[in-house]
Design a protein around this motif. Structure first.
Motif, PDB file in Angstrom:
ATOM      1  N   VAL A  16       0.838  -1.127   0.119  1.00 18.36           N
ATOM      2  CA  VAL A  16       0.132   0.023  -0.056  1.00 18.36           C
ATOM      3  C   VAL A  16       0.751   1.082   0.023  1.00 18.36           C
ATOM      4  N   SER A  17       1.768   1.282   0.681  1.00 19.38           N
ATOM      5  CA  SER A  17       2.714   2.361   0.807  1.00 19.38           C
ATOM      6  C   SER A  17       3.549   2.807  -0.327  1.00 19.38           C
ATOM      7  N   THR A  18       3.918   1.645  -1.025  1.00 19.40           N
ATOM      8  CA  THR A  18       4.569   1.804  -2.470  1.00 19.40           C
ATOM      9  C   THR A  18       3.606   2.136  -3.507  1.00 19.40           C
ATOM     10  N   ARG A  19       2.456   1.739  -3.376  1.00 17.67           N
ATOM     11  CA  ARG A  19       1.348   2.277  -4.413  1.00 17.67           C
ATOM     12  C   ARG A  19       1.286   3.666  -4.299  1.00 17.67           C
ATOM     13  N   GLU A  20       0.873   4.018  -2.846  1.00 20.00           N
ATOM     14  CA  GLU A  20       0.587   5.517  -2.408  1.00 20.00           C
ATOM     15  C   GLU A  20       1.967   6.559  -2.975  1.00 20.00           C
ATOM     16  N   ALA A  21       3.093   5.861  -2.747  1.00 20.33           N
ATOM     17  CA  ALA A  21       4.168   6.675  -2.984  1.00 20.33           C
ATOM     18  C   ALA A  21       4.615   7.138  -4.700  1.00 20.33           C
ATOM     19  N   ILE A  22       4.127   5.913  -5.429  1.00 18.11           N
ATOM     20  CA  ILE A  22       4.258   6.107  -6.707  1.00 18.11           C
ATOM     21  C   ILE A  22       2.961   7.121  -7.405  1.00 18.11           C
ATOM     22  N   GLU A  23       1.976   6.822  -6.568  1.00 13.09           N
ATOM     23  CA  GLU A  23       0.717   7.682  -7.128  1.00 13.09           C
ATOM     24  C   GLU A  23       1.170   9.197  -6.755  1.00 13.09           C
ATOM     25  N   SER A  24       1.892   9.614  -5.608  1.00 19.74           N
ATOM     26  CA  SER A  24       2.175  10.881  -5.262  1.00 19.74           C
ATOM     27  C   SER A  24       3.357  11.507  -6.275  1.00 19.74           C
ATOM     28  N   LEU A  25       4.223  10.528  -6.677  1.00 17.92           N
ATOM     29  CA  LEU A  25       5.324  10.929  -7.672  1.00 17.92           C
ATOM     30  C   LEU A  25       4.572  11.303  -8.878  1.00 17.92           C
ATOM     31  N   GLU A  26       3.577  10.635  -9.042  1.00 15.32           N
ATOM     32  CA  GLU A  26       2.630  11.089 -10.451  1.00 15.32           C
ATOM     33  C   GLU A  26       2.140  12.280 -10.293  1.00 15.32           C
ATOM     34  N   LEU A  27       1.493  12.544  -9.301  1.00 14.08           N
ATOM     35  CA  LEU A  27       0.787  13.846  -8.881  1.00 14.08           C
ATOM     36  C   LEU A  27       1.911  14.940  -9.063  1.00 14.08           C
ATOM     37  N   ALA A  28       3.029  14.760  -8.368  1.00 12.87           N
ATOM     38  CA  ALA A  28       4.072  15.767  -8.467  1.00 12.87           C
ATOM     39  C   ALA A  28       4.488  16.164  -9.644  1.00 12.87           C
ATOM     40  N   LYS A  29       4.564  14.979 -10.485  1.00 10.93           N
ATOM     41  CA  LYS A  29       5.030  15.468 -11.772  1.00 10.93           C
ATOM     42  C   LYS A  29       3.955  16.227 -12.476  1.00 10.93           C
ATOM     43  N   GLN A  30       2.679  16.066 -12.443  1.00  4.17           N
ATOM     44  CA  GLN A  30       1.713  16.735 -13.118  1.00  4.17           C
ATOM     45  C   GLN A  30       1.660  18.257 -12.373  1.00  4.17           C
ATOM     46  N   LYS A  31       2.020  18.329 -11.243  1.00  4.07           N
ATOM     47  CA  LYS A  31       1.963  19.608 -10.559  1.00  4.07           C
ATOM     48  C   LYS A  31       3.367  20.417 -11.236  1.00  4.07           C
ATOM     49  N   ILE A  32       4.368  19.783 -11.379  1.00  6.50           N
ATOM     50  CA  ILE A  32       5.435  20.360 -11.804  1.00  6.50           C
ATOM     51  C   ILE A  32       5.392  20.812 -13.357  1.00  6.50           C
ATOM     52  N   GLN A  33       4.877  20.121 -14.274  1.00  4.44           N
ATOM     53  CA  GLN A  33       4.488  20.268 -15.418  1.00  4.44           C
ATOM     54  C   GLN A  33       3.536  21.614 -15.500  1.00  4.44           C
ATOM     55  N   ASN A  73      11.702  12.319 -13.354  1.00  3.07           N
ATOM     56  CA  ASN A  73      12.125  11.567 -14.660  1.00  3.07           C
ATOM     57  C   ASN A  73      12.752  10.133 -14.310  1.00  3.07           C
ATOM     58  N   GLN A  74      13.951  10.570 -13.516  1.00  2.00           N
ATOM     59  CA  GLN A  74      14.948   9.635 -13.315  1.00  2.00           C
ATOM     60  C   GLN A  74      14.283   8.598 -12.233  1.00  2.00           C
ATOM     61  N   THR A  75      13.431   9.037 -11.383  1.00  2.00           N
ATOM     62  CA  THR A  75      12.673   7.941 -10.166  1.00  2.00           C
ATOM     63  C   THR A  75      11.882   7.299 -11.255  1.00  2.00           C
ATOM     64  N   PHE A  76      10.954   7.749 -11.732  1.00  2.00           N
ATOM     65  CA  PHE A  76      10.217   6.997 -12.742  1.00  2.00           C
ATOM     66  C   PHE A  76      10.873   6.037 -13.642  1.00  2.00           C
ATOM     67  N   GLY A  77      12.102   6.446 -14.122  1.00  2.00           N
ATOM     68  CA  GLY A  77      13.045   5.443 -14.786  1.00  2.00           C
ATOM     69  C   GLY A  77      13.263   4.335 -14.022  1.00  2.00           C
ATOM     70  N   VAL A  78      13.487   4.496 -12.922  1.00  2.00           N
ATOM     71  CA  VAL A  78      13.784   3.168 -12.002  1.00  2.00           C
ATOM     72  C   VAL A  78      12.545   2.507 -11.871  1.00  2.00           C
ATOM     73  N   THR A  79      11.536   3.085 -11.589  1.00  5.09           N
ATOM     74  CA  THR A  79      10.128   2.225 -11.384  1.00  5.09           C
ATOM     75  C   THR A  79      10.130   1.442 -12.630  1.00  5.09           C
ATOM     76  N   ASP A  80      10.321   1.860 -13.767  1.00  3.47           N
ATOM     77  CA  ASP A  80       9.837   1.075 -15.001  1.00  3.47           C
ATOM     78  C   ASP A  80      11.113   0.088 -15.268  1.00  3.47           C
ATOM     79  N   THR A  81      12.185  -0.243 -14.639  1.00  2.00           N
ATOM     80  CA  THR A  81      12.868  -1.370 -14.866  1.00  2.00           C
ATOM     81  C   THR A  81      12.467  -2.507 -14.359  1.00  2.00           C
TER      82      THR A  81
END
Length: 100
Positions: A16-33, A73-81
């Motif tokens: 659950v924590s991992t899923r929430e962290a990835i969702e938070s990263l996605e939200l942060a990426k949207q906000k930065i864009q 983007n680097q963090t998402f690169g790691v999550t896609d490996t």
């Protein structure tokens, strides 16, 4: 861990924590864009000071936002490996209330 139930509870918490962290990263990426789009509109007016309190300029903000976007983007690169995806599958434990 005293028993198997604690182990599975811990695995569920990790999942659950991992899923929430990835969702938070996605939200942060949207906000930065969104912020990059906004600051680009201000950059057309030149390198102006944004705040009366500090000397932060539009170029400073733009540079910091680009840096944050690069880190995300680097963090998402790691999550896609494949290795990270395998680790996620190991920690992905769905709690089924009917089993208990």
């Amino acid at each position: 861990m005293n028993n198997i139930h604690e182990y599975y509870d811990d695995m569920a918490d990790i999942s659950v924590s991992t899923r929430e962290a990835i969702e938070s990263l996605e939200l942060a990426k949207q906000k930065i864009q969104e912020a990059l789009r906004t600051i680009n509109a201000y950059k057309n007016q030149g390198d102006t000071i944004i705040s009366f309190v500090s000397n932060v300029t539009t170029n400073d903000v733009h540079r910091h936002l680009l840096f944050l976007e690069l880190l995300l983007n680097q963090t998402f690169g790691v999550t896609d490996t494949l290795i990270f995806q395998e680790l996620l599958k190991l920690a992905d434990y769905s709690v089924n209330e009917e089993e208990f």
